[in-house]
Structure formats: structure tokens, C-alpha cells
Design an enzyme around this catalytic site. Structure first.
Site, PDB file in Angstrom:
ATOM      1  N   GLU A 166      35.099  32.846  45.815  1.00 50.50           N
ATOM      2  CA  GLU A 166      34.321  33.672  44.896  1.00 50.50           C
ATOM      3  C   GLU A 166      34.590  35.139  45.203  1.00 50.50           C
ATOM      4  OE1 GLU A 166      32.575  35.061  42.163  1.00 50.50           O
ATOM      5  OE2 GLU A 166      32.042  32.931  42.170  1.00 50.50           O
ATOM      6  N   ASP A 179      35.244  31.482  33.345  1.00 51.76           N
ATOM      7  CA  ASP A 179      35.020  32.442  32.267  1.00 51.76           C
ATOM      8  C   ASP A 179      35.928  32.100  31.080  1.00 51.76           C
ATOM      9  OD1 ASP A 179      34.950  34.790  30.631  1.00 51.76           O
ATOM     10  OD2 ASP A 179      34.256  35.932  32.356  1.00 51.76           O
ATOM     11  N   PHE A 183      21.921  28.303  34.679  1.00 51.70           N
ATOM     12  CA  PHE A 183      22.815  28.568  33.549  1.00 51.70           C
ATOM     13  C   PHE A 183      23.067  27.304  32.737  1.00 51.70           C
ATOM     14  CE2 PHE A 183      27.116  28.037  31.991  1.00 51.70           C
ATOM     15  CZ  PHE A 183      27.128  28.987  30.994  1.00 51.70           C
TER      16      PHE A 183
END
Length: 272
Positions: A116, A166, A243
């Protein structure tokens, strides 16, 4: 997210590129060269500014050197880092680590490296690791392709996870999507023969892209639904993150993909 706004580390709106500069904590801890390595100009993610809370900062200072490191050109020595040679899984884009920690907890016989760029997200995962005494989790701060290319040995992984990358929804940004054909082949080269790539997305267009491009990767073969979960050498059960819960509330469909590295795949290393 990987694709998320609140729960994960990267933003997903359709705005223009966000600054790749880090927080004040980042600039104090990294040299300019480190910054260029951690936050390359054209990336598969959009970096969100953020700072660590005091408790996270304390954990970072005390435990990061044990459980984490920044991306380098040095291959990971799993025996040295984990103290054993267990099946190894790399998660690209671990966000705040909710899934990472939960899945590692139910599989103490597997080792996990979470990759990350977002420091507060890693700090949150670090807290989960310390509190949960999860000795089978380690973290690398950097771009996933860079880490796979320079820090992970070929044919060394039992699995790779990419959850909610993404989607870069604008057509002119599709070249920045993480899961290009070259990335699929790089991932395949790091998987041991029979190792598995697990991908999840709730973005319709990106799901179609992943389906088409992944199926065209010559070193990977799609795992049929009828073989799941028996053909997967690690857990596929993810907790529902904040999310993901939002997406389900909005009736978004989450698609899961599984490929295994072909036993007869070429041994060439596309990463080096």
C-alpha cells in the site's frame, strides 16, 4: 479502494489527478528520492493526503521497523522476515487493512505481505496486527508493480490478491489501470505454478476489462466457478468493509475473478 473513498486508501472520483505528495509525516520520514519511488507521477492509484493520528504515529515509530518497510530493490527474504517458510500471499492495495487482518487471522499457517502507498492506511493495519498479535502479516509501502518487480522472487507466491483496484473510469485514464496485460503476466511470473490470483471489483466497466484482459494472459488459466473454493489454496472469504457495504446498499454487483498460473507457463521474468 484500493477503489474506496472512506474505507480504503485511494480516491475514486472522476476528478483530475490528485497530488502525489504525502502528509507532513511523509516528508519528515522520506528523502526526495524516496518520494519519487513511493509516489511515481503516473500511477495505478490516486494518492490521498492524510496524516496519522497520535496513536497511529506512536505505533508506527515503535513497530514499523518490525512489521514494515518501504519499497526497495532488495528481494524479500521470507525466512528472515517471517521466521519461517510458509505459503506466501501478496495483497496489492490493502487500503486500511480490514480484509487483510481478518483473512490473516483465520489462516495463521499462511504469510501475507500487504502492499500500500497510503501511510495512514498502513498505520491502521499496523494497529490491527499489533493488537491481534498477527505474526503472519508484514507490510511494504510502495507501488504494487514496483514491489512485485523488485522485491518478490519469481515463482515464490501461493497467491496474489487485488481487491477493488481504482477503476480510472475516464477512457483517457484507462492506461493507468493497474490490471493491464503486462501486470497480469508480472503477477503470473511471481506465482508458483498452480498459484492463484484473486481479484474483486464492483465497477461494471472495469469488471469487463479485467475479465477480458485476464482471460487473454497466456500464463494464467481461469478457474471455473464449480472449482471454487476447493481449487484455491487460501481463504476467499472477505469481510464486508465499510466501502463494500456502501456498494451493496447501492445494489452494485461485486464480481470475483480467480486465475491460476499454468503449470507449463514460461519461466521468463517480465519484471526484470
Amino acid at each position: 479502494m484500493s477503489d474506496t473513498a472512506d474505507e480504503q486508501a485511494k480516491t475514486t472520483g472522476e476528478g483530475d489527478d490528485q497530488s502525489a505528495a504525502g502528509s507532513d509525516n511523509d516528508s519528515a520520514a522520506a528523502t526526495p528520492d524516496d518520494d519519487r519511488r513511493l509516489f511515481p507521477r503516473v500511477t495505478a492509484y490516486r494518492f490521498r493526503r492524510g496524516s496519522m493520528r497520535p496513536g497511529q504515529q506512536k505505533n508506527w515509530e515503535k513497530y514499523w521497523s518490525t512489521y514494515g518497510r518501504n519499497v526497495t530493490d532488495e528481494l524479500v527474504d521470507r525466512q528472515e522476515w517471517f521466521g519461517r517458510d510458509a505459503p506466501l500471499i501478496v495483497e496489492i492495495g490493502s487500503g486500511t487493512g480490514t480484509s487483510t487482518a481478518a483473512m490473516a487471522e483465520v489462516e495463521p499457517d499462511k504469510d501475507v505481505i500487504a502492499v500500500e502507498v497510503y501511510q495512514p492506511g498502513l498505520a491502521q493495519l499496523l494497529g490491527l496486527v499489533v493488537r491481534g498479535e498477527l505474526e503472519n502479516v508484514r507490510m511494504i509501502r510502495g507501488d504494487g508493480v514496483d514491489v512485485l518487480t523488485n522485491m518478490i522472487a519469481p515463482a515464490s507466491l501461493a497467491g496474489v490478491r487485488v481487491f477493488f483496484p481504482d477503476p480510472w473510469p475516464k477512457a483517457r485514464h484507462h492506461k493507468r489501470r493497474l490490471l493491464q496485460l503486462g501486470t497480469f503476466e508480472l503477477i503470473a511470473s511471481r506465482l508458483a505454478p498452480g498459484g492463484v490470483l484473486h481479484v474483486a471489483t464492483d465497477h461494471v466497466d472495469y469488471g469487463e476489462w479485467i475479465d477480458e484482459v485476464g482471460n487473454s494472459a497466456p500464463s494464467l488459466s481461469r478457474i471455473a466457478e464449480s472449482e471454487i473454493p476447493d481449487a484455491i489454496p487460501f481463504t476467499t472469504e472477505r469481510p464486508v468493509t465499510k466501502f463494500e457495504g456502501k456498494g451493496l446498499d447501492e445494489d452494485r454487483v461485486i464480481r470475483e475473478f480467480f486465475w491460476r498460473r499454468r503449470i507449463d507457463a514460461e519461466s521468463a521474468d517480465p519484471g526484470r
